[in-house]
Scaffold this active site. Structure first.
Site, PDB file in Angstrom:
ATOM      1  N   PHE A   9       0.800  -1.269  -0.038  1.00 33.02           N
ATOM      2  CA  PHE A   9       0.127  -0.198  -0.029  1.00 33.02           C
ATOM      3  C   PHE A   9       1.157   1.350   0.115  1.00 33.02           C
ATOM      4  CE2 PHE A   9      -3.349  -3.197   1.907  1.00 33.02           C
ATOM      5  CZ  PHE A   9      -4.322  -2.531   1.221  1.00 33.02           C
ATOM      6  N   ASP A  10       0.527   2.264  -0.745  1.00 27.51           N
ATOM      7  CA  ASP A  10       1.056   3.541  -0.685  1.00 27.51           C
ATOM      8  C   ASP A  10       0.390   4.130   0.525  1.00 27.51           C
ATOM      9  OD1 ASP A  10       2.028   6.179  -1.519  1.00 27.51           O
ATOM     10  OD2 ASP A  10       0.022   6.694  -2.072  1.00 27.51           O
ATOM     11  N   LEU A  11       0.758   5.238   1.045  1.00 27.20           N
ATOM     12  CA  LEU A  11       0.175   5.873   2.226  1.00 27.20           C
ATOM     13  C   LEU A  11      -0.509   7.137   2.101  1.00 27.20           C
ATOM     14  CD1 LEU A  11       0.327   5.879   5.584  1.00 27.20           C
ATOM     15  CD2 LEU A  11       2.323   7.433   5.413  1.00 27.20           C
ATOM     16  N   ASP A  12       0.123   8.401   1.548  1.00 27.90           N
ATOM     17  CA  ASP A  12      -0.743   9.481   1.205  1.00 27.90           C
ATOM     18  C   ASP A  12      -1.547   9.200  -0.058  1.00 27.90           C
ATOM     19  OD1 ASP A  12       0.942  10.702   3.262  1.00 27.90           O
ATOM     20  OD2 ASP A  12       2.459  11.282   1.949  1.00 27.90           O
TER      21      ASP A  12
END
Length: 222
Positions: A9-12
């Site tokens: 998963f990416d965060l922002d």
């Protein structure tokens, strides 16, 4: 290699809305260099790429090339208070829990400094859902998604064919394809449908309430 499916998963813009804290730290960085930025600064389109790229764009309008100094000023402010200006998107906690309970391994793959990412996950009580947290490190070695994802696959002994990258910007999709990984674009973040489709995203999901179902349907296809 592990036979368990893995989701990166990416965060922002994918797990958390981090725009308020990022805006505050961008303003602080510009002020630290002697500029007087508009308090209504719009950085939504800039969230996602490596920080050096963001600062380069912001400084262009001032004819300033002190990118390194701006990055240092940004990270100083972000580490002190900016990172606390993040909130999980509604429904994200339930989605992570459901994906985790299905037996998948979860990893964070962000262009943000790894130390900041860990603090954000801990602050928001999301850290327990992840088997590993990866981000950029001093020296710039893992600033870009292709290198970061390749590093995660190697470190965790993960097969790209049994993995899925979930993100909201083109950088996430390009990175995934660079390492032969499938990609899922989310439409509640900072990227647009057009941006994601332009770089060949494999599939899109419109709502956090559908995230777990779509992730599980993709990983069980193979």
């Amino acid at each position: 290699m592990t036979k368990t499916h893995s989701v990166l998963f990416d965060l922002d813009g994918t797990l958390v809305d981090s725009q308020p804290g990022i805006v505050a730290s961008c303003l602080a960085a510009l002020c630290a260099l002697g500029h007087k930025p508009d308090e209504a600064l719009d950085v939504k389109r800039l969230i996602g790429p490596p920080l050096e790229d963001v600062m380069t764009v912001l400084l262009q309008s001032y004819g300033d090339d002190r990118v390194g100094e701006a990055v240092v000023a940004y990270r100083r402010h972000y580490g002190e208070s900016g990172l606390l200006g993040s909130e999980p998107y509604p429904g994200i906690v339930n989605a992570l829990r459901e994906i985790r309970q299905a037996g998948l391994r979860l990893y964070l793959a962000t262009s943000k400094r790894e130390a900041f990412a860990r603090r954000i996950l801990q602050h928001l009580e999301l850290a327990t859902y992840f088997d590993g947290v990866y981000g950029s490190v001093p020296g710039g070695k893992l600033d870009h998604k292709p290198e970061l994802l390749a590093h995660i696959l190697s470190e965790e002994n993960i097969a790209a064919s049994r993995s899925l990258m979930v993100g909201d910007r083109q950088h996430d999709i390009i990175g995934a394809h660079a390492v032969k990984m499938r990609s899922l674009g989310v439409l509640w973040g900072y990227g647009s449908r057009d941006e994601l489709e332009m770089v060949g995203v494999d599939q899109l999901v419109e709502s956090t309430s559908d995230l777990a179902h779509v992730v599980l349907s993709i990983v069980t296809e193979r």
